[in-house]
Write a protein that holds these residues in place. Structure first.
Motif, mmCIF file in Angstrom:
data_model
loop_
_atom_site.group_PDB
_atom_site.id
_atom_site.type_symbol
_atom_site.label_atom_id
_atom_site.label_comp_id
_atom_site.label_asym_id
_atom_site.label_seq_id
_atom_site.Cartn_x
_atom_site.Cartn_y
_atom_site.Cartn_z
ATOM 1 N N THR A 1 1.409 -1.182 -0.021
ATOM 2 C CA THR A 1 0.385 -0.044 -0.243
ATOM 3 C C THR A 1 0.621 1.361 -0.193
ATOM 4 O O THR A 1 1.750 1.055 0.663
ATOM 5 C CB THR A 1 -0.819 0.124 1.337
ATOM 6 N N ASP A 2 0.543 2.227 -0.955
ATOM 7 C CA ASP A 2 1.402 3.445 -0.988
ATOM 8 C C ASP A 2 1.423 4.561 0.569
ATOM 9 O O ASP A 2 0.024 4.558 1.544
ATOM 10 C CB ASP A 2 0.363 4.595 -1.966
ATOM 11 N N VAL A 3 1.865 4.875 0.187
ATOM 12 C CA VAL A 3 2.249 5.675 2.079
ATOM 13 C C VAL A 3 1.436 7.242 1.683
ATOM 14 O O VAL A 3 1.690 7.925 0.932
ATOM 15 C CB VAL A 3 3.592 6.255 2.150
ATOM 16 N N PRO A 4 0.293 7.952 2.039
ATOM 17 C CA PRO A 4 -0.864 8.733 1.951
ATOM 18 C C PRO A 4 0.085 10.386 2.439
ATOM 19 O O PRO A 4 0.815 9.988 3.110
ATOM 20 C CB PRO A 4 -2.539 8.644 2.463
ATOM 21 N N PHE A 5 -0.320 10.747 1.234
ATOM 22 C CA PHE A 5 -0.495 12.224 2.205
ATOM 23 C C PHE A 5 -0.439 12.794 2.935
ATOM 24 O O PHE A 5 0.401 13.386 3.752
ATOM 25 C CB PHE A 5 -0.249 12.905 0.791
ATOM 26 N N VAL A 6 -1.372 12.375 2.895
ATOM 27 C CA VAL A 6 -2.531 12.607 4.060
ATOM 28 C C VAL A 6 -3.599 11.319 4.334
ATOM 29 O O VAL A 6 -4.471 10.869 3.151
ATOM 30 C CB VAL A 6 -3.703 13.970 4.515
ATOM 31 N N ASP A 7 -3.458 11.090 5.337
ATOM 32 C CA ASP A 7 -4.728 9.915 5.307
ATOM 33 C C ASP A 7 -6.176 10.585 5.969
ATOM 34 O O ASP A 7 -6.181 10.408 7.624
ATOM 35 C CB ASP A 7 -4.254 8.677 6.179
ATOM 36 N N LEU A 8 -7.078 11.069 5.427
ATOM 37 C CA LEU A 8 -8.231 11.470 6.063
ATOM 38 C C LEU A 8 -9.088 10.269 6.872
ATOM 39 O O LEU A 8 -9.945 10.447 7.716
ATOM 40 C CB LEU A 8 -9.055 12.168 5.100
ATOM 41 N N TRP B 1 2.773 21.444 12.971
ATOM 42 C CA TRP B 1 3.081 20.740 11.782
ATOM 43 C C TRP B 1 2.346 20.542 10.627
ATOM 44 O O TRP B 1 1.403 19.084 10.457
ATOM 45 C CB TRP B 1 3.943 19.883 12.400
ATOM 46 N N HIS B 2 1.103 21.235 10.661
ATOM 47 C CA HIS B 2 0.671 20.716 9.077
ATOM 48 C C HIS B 2 0.654 20.503 7.834
ATOM 49 O O HIS B 2 0.385 19.750 7.006
ATOM 50 C CB HIS B 2 -0.098 22.527 9.001
ATOM 51 N N LEU B 3 1.888 20.955 7.896
ATOM 52 C CA LEU B 3 3.490 20.472 6.689
ATOM 53 C C LEU B 3 3.825 20.124 6.700
ATOM 54 O O LEU B 3 4.750 20.671 7.786
ATOM 55 C CB LEU B 3 2.777 21.454 5.352
ATOM 56 N N SER C 1 6.096 18.829 0.180
ATOM 57 C CA SER C 1 5.831 18.289 1.922
ATOM 58 C C SER C 1 5.704 16.665 1.538
ATOM 59 O O SER C 1 5.148 16.308 0.353
ATOM 60 C CB SER C 1 4.145 19.124 1.598
ATOM 61 N N LEU C 2 5.837 16.185 2.765
ATOM 62 C CA LEU C 2 6.108 14.702 2.701
ATOM 63 C C LEU C 2 5.117 14.508 3.444
ATOM 64 O O LEU C 2 4.109 15.472 3.593
ATOM 65 C CB LEU C 2 7.514 14.254 3.671
ATOM 66 N N PRO C 3 4.733 12.998 3.532
ATOM 67 C CA PRO C 3 3.667 13.013 3.716
ATOM 68 C C PRO C 3 3.386 13.415 5.582
ATOM 69 O O PRO C 3 4.203 12.936 6.340
ATOM 70 C CB PRO C 3 3.453 11.149 4.096
ATOM 71 N N MET C 4 2.450 13.198 5.995
ATOM 72 C CA MET C 4 2.447 13.965 7.727
ATOM 73 C C MET C 4 0.821 14.117 7.790
ATOM 74 O O MET C 4 -0.295 15.060 7.498
ATOM 75 C CB MET C 4 3.133 15.460 7.535
ATOM 76 N N PHE C 5 0.187 13.199 8.845
ATOM 77 C CA PHE C 5 -0.951 13.667 9.181
ATOM 78 C C PHE C 5 -0.569 12.802 10.825
ATOM 79 O O PHE C 5 -0.061 11.883 11.273
ATOM 80 C CB PHE C 5 -1.545 12.454 8.871
ATOM 81 N N PRO C 6 -1.538 12.704 12.106
ATOM 82 C CA PRO C 6 -1.581 12.177 13.149
ATOM 83 C C PRO C 6 -1.194 11.010 13.387
ATOM 84 O O PRO C 6 -0.537 10.607 14.216
ATOM 85 C CB PRO C 6 -2.545 12.544 13.498
ATOM 86 N N GLN C 7 -1.963 10.019 12.012
ATOM 87 C CA GLN C 7 -1.365 8.744 12.663
ATOM 88 C C GLN C 7 -0.695 8.471 11.841
ATOM 89 O O GLN C 7 -0.433 6.962 11.662
ATOM 90 C CB GLN C 7 -2.891 8.204 11.948
#
Length: 362
Positions: free
Chosen positions: A2-9, A277-279, A337-343
């Motif tokens: 599975t790809d690493v998403p940019f953001v995982d909503l 760190w929004h981005l 911008s690298l992948p960044m999200f809380p999870q």
């Protein structure tokens, strides 16, 4: 794999799904679809969270900036100073309010609005200054506040960031709850924050056809109300925002450790509570090629932003051209911008690191 998403909503949605569904059921049962208690409750809760006197929910972040300018009586004939390195909505809202954007370059280290260049751009026609808290980091506010004109903070990317215990420094701040933001709705939404009861009252008139009571219109206003269902989502997510922001800080520190020894990769400066760190924005030569190869390796990225405001066709009338804002233009060709999200997981960040090593080190 599975790809690493940019953001995982979806990951964030999973954490609030039950609360959101229960809230939707309440709204549907009450058939209270415009304003109502859910909106009022969110406004109270977000004002408390940001330690600001008043929160006025509106339709989206662009409207938030425009209505804040109008509440400040900044319009035709006025100039508004803002950074060239920002999303186009900042400048777009200025034009919609009837004023003229005056662009300034950013500092080379943080890519935030440069105070000295701002001071040089302020003149007799300046109606407001809009520092942008970009990528999740607060701009250095005191120098802007000392210049005289009202300061309107573009806080669309800094929800939860504080410095010296404060989240609002100027007369007013505008924020966006676009789905990918730290506090994101399930569609468009925004808000204006202010410590002034008079500004808040004017904003409430402006967002709702200039009306305080139905069919009575004191001023010419707009239709830009925070949707009630989006308020449900935002209330559910707000309860987790502080924790999610801390997870982002942990992920940013993890990136710093993993990526520190990769040559030609410039990492963002470290920060404390004033960065949420929004981005996670790095700088790298041959950015477009690197982004393409990362995608081939299953790592999704973004660019914020590839074309500066002054080089957008829509703003050609301002009279700028290549070379006018060199720091912004140089960054536009290098930022990634690298992948960044809380999870985001350790394993996902390791995949990002391994992919960058493969591309940059061979």
């Amino acid at each position: 794999m599975t790809d690493v998403p940019f953001v995982d909503l979806a990951a964030s949605h999973t954490e609030v799904d039950r609360v959101v569904r229960d809230g939707f059921d309440r709204v549907l049962a009450a058939t209270s679809f415009i304003n109502g208690e859910e909106v009022a409750a969110f406004e109270r809760e977000y004002a408390h969270f940001t330690d600001v006197g008043h929160c006025v929910g509106v339709g989206n972040g662009t409207d938030a900036i425009e209505l804040a300018l109008r509440a400040l009586d900044v319009g035709a004939g006025a100039e508004v100073v803002l950074p060239a390195n920002t999303f186009v909505a900042t400048a777009e809202a200025v034009v919609r309010a009837g004023a003229k954007p005056v662009l300034v370059d950013v500092d080379a280290d943080l890519l935030l609005m440069d105070p000295d260049r701002t001071a040089a751009a302020v003149g007799p026609a300046t109606g407001a200054i809009i520092p942008v808290h970009l990528y999740g980091r607060l701009a250095a506010m005191p120098p802007f506040l000392e210049l005289g004109p009202p300061v309107l903070e573009d806080a669309a990317q800094s929800q939860g960031a504080v410095r010296d215990g404060r989240g609002l420094f100027g007369a007013v701040a505008a924020t966006s709850f676009y789905p990918g933001k730290n506090l994101g709705a399930y569609g468009d939404a925004g808000a204006v924050l202010t410590g002034s009861a008079d500004l808040a009252a004017r904003l409430r008139l402006l967002r709702d056809h200039g009306s305080e009571r139905k069919y009575h219109h004191e001023i010419v206003g707009f239709n830009s109300r925070l949707d009630t269902l989006q308020a449900v989502v935002l209330r559910a997510k707000l309860r987790r925002l502080a924790g999610w922001n801390q997870q982002r800080r942990t992920a940013a520190e993890r990136y710093r450790e993993l990526l520190a020894d990769i040559p030609d990769l410039v990492l963002p400066a470290a920060a404390g509570e004033d960065h949420v760190w929004h981005l996670y924005v790095v700088r790298v030569p041959r950015r477009d090629e690197v982004a393409r190869r990362l995608a081939e390796l299953g790592v999704r990225t973004g660019v914020h932003y590839p074309v500066p405001v002054h080089l957008q066709p829509a703003f050609r009338w301002l009279g700028h051209g290549p070379g006018d804002f060199p720091v912004t233009e140089a960054a536009a060709g290098e930022i990634l911008s690298l992948p960044m999200f809380p999870q985001i997981t350790d394993a996902q960040q390791q995949r990002v690191t391994d992919a960058l090593r493969k591309i940059l080190l061979g």
